[in-house]
Design a protein around this motif. Structure first.
Motif, short mmCIF file in Angstrom:
data_model
loop_
_atom_site.label_atom_id
_atom_site.label_comp_id
_atom_site.label_asym_id
_atom_site.label_seq_id
_atom_site.Cartn_x
_atom_site.Cartn_y
_atom_site.Cartn_z
N ILE A 234 0.86 -1.19 0.00
CA ILE A 234 0.00 0.00 0.00
C ILE A 234 0.89 1.23 0.00
CG2 ILE A 234 -1.97 -1.10 1.12
CD1 ILE A 234 -1.02 -0.06 3.78
N THR A 235 0.27 2.41 -0.08
CA THR A 235 1.07 3.63 -0.14
C THR A 235 1.57 4.03 1.25
OG1 THR A 235 -0.84 5.07 0.13
CG2 THR A 235 -0.22 4.47 -2.13
N GLU A 236 2.67 4.72 1.23
CA GLU A 236 3.26 5.20 2.49
C GLU A 236 2.35 6.24 3.15
OE1 GLU A 236 7.48 7.19 3.89
OE2 GLU A 236 7.36 6.22 1.92
N ARG A 237 1.67 7.03 2.32
CA ARG A 237 0.76 8.04 2.86
C ARG A 237 -0.37 7.40 3.65
NH1 ARG A 237 -2.30 12.71 -0.67
NH2 ARG A 237 -3.31 13.71 1.08
N TRP A 238 -0.94 6.30 3.14
CA TRP A 238 -2.01 5.59 3.85
C TRP A 238 -1.49 5.02 5.17
CZ3 TRP A 238 -6.67 5.38 5.10
CH2 TRP A 238 -7.33 4.23 5.50
N VAL A 239 -0.27 4.51 5.15
CA VAL A 239 0.34 3.96 6.37
C VAL A 239 0.51 5.07 7.40
CG1 VAL A 239 2.36 2.84 7.37
CG2 VAL A 239 1.50 2.10 5.15
N ARG A 240 0.98 6.24 6.96
CA ARG A 240 1.15 7.36 7.89
C ARG A 240 -0.19 7.81 8.48
NH1 ARG A 240 6.27 8.98 7.97
NH2 ARG A 240 7.54 8.64 6.13
N THR A 241 -1.25 7.79 7.66
CA THR A 241 -2.58 8.13 8.15
C THR A 241 -3.01 7.14 9.22
OG1 THR A 241 -3.18 9.05 6.00
CG2 THR A 241 -4.99 8.47 7.46
N LEU A 242 -2.79 5.86 8.96
CA LEU A 242 -3.15 4.83 9.94
C LEU A 242 -2.31 4.95 11.21
CD1 LEU A 242 -3.61 1.78 7.54
CD2 LEU A 242 -5.39 3.15 8.63
N MET A 243 -1.04 5.29 11.04
CA MET A 243 -0.16 5.47 12.21
C MET A 243 -0.67 6.62 13.08
SD MET A 243 3.63 5.01 10.60
CE MET A 243 4.67 4.04 11.66
N LYS A 244 -1.10 7.70 12.41
CA LYS A 244 -1.61 8.86 13.16
C LYS A 244 -2.89 8.48 13.91
CE LYS A 244 -3.15 13.59 12.62
NZ LYS A 244 -3.71 14.57 11.73
N ARG A 245 -3.79 7.75 13.24
CA ARG A 245 -5.03 7.31 13.88
C ARG A 245 -4.73 6.37 15.05
NH1 ARG A 245 -9.00 6.09 8.72
NH2 ARG A 245 -8.97 8.21 7.90
N LYS A 246 -3.74 5.51 14.87
CA LYS A 246 -3.34 4.57 15.93
C LYS A 246 -2.78 5.35 17.12
CE LYS A 246 -2.05 0.53 17.60
NZ LYS A 246 -3.00 -0.19 18.38
N LYS A 247 -2.01 6.39 16.82
CA LYS A 247 -1.42 7.22 17.88
C LYS A 247 -2.50 7.94 18.67
CE LYS A 247 2.21 10.65 18.46
NZ LYS A 247 3.13 11.57 17.77
#
Length: 100
Positions: A40-53
């Motif tokens: 998947i894209t790195e941008r989507w991963v960063r979005t998920l990381m932010k939501r997880k945080k």
């Protein structure tokens, strides 16, 4: 060729890809590494990381943040019907109707 993310989504458990991504985040993987593993894209991963945080669970990571209704400011159907009825009776245009 389908990505690991797509195969997990199609497996029948919609939470499966989010659980894997959460595990990878907790193991300290970078966004780029997770994106390469999952396909998947790195941008989507960063979005998920932010939501997880922010403290969201794996189940709630996928929920969109937008409005519940696709058109939150849309005129209510009963008001719209009243305006159409008035327009047909009086033969007024939108500006004149707005003044009334």
């Amino acid at each position: 060729m389908t990505s690991l993310y797509q195969r997990l989504k199609e497996s029948g458990n919609p939470k499966a890809p989010m659980e894997v991504i959460c595990d990878l985040i907790e193991k300290g993987k970078t966004a780029k590494e997770i994106a390469n593993i999952m396909g998947i894209t790195e941008r989507w991963v960063r979005t998920l990381m932010k939501r997880k945080k922010d403290g969201l669970s794996a189940k709630k990571l996928l929920h969109k943040k937008g409005p519940r209704s696709p058109h939150p400011k849309r005129t209510k159907p009963h008001i719209e019907a009243l305006v159409i009825e008035t327009q047909q009776k009086t033969n007024m245009g939108p500006r004149r109707l707005a003044r009334e």
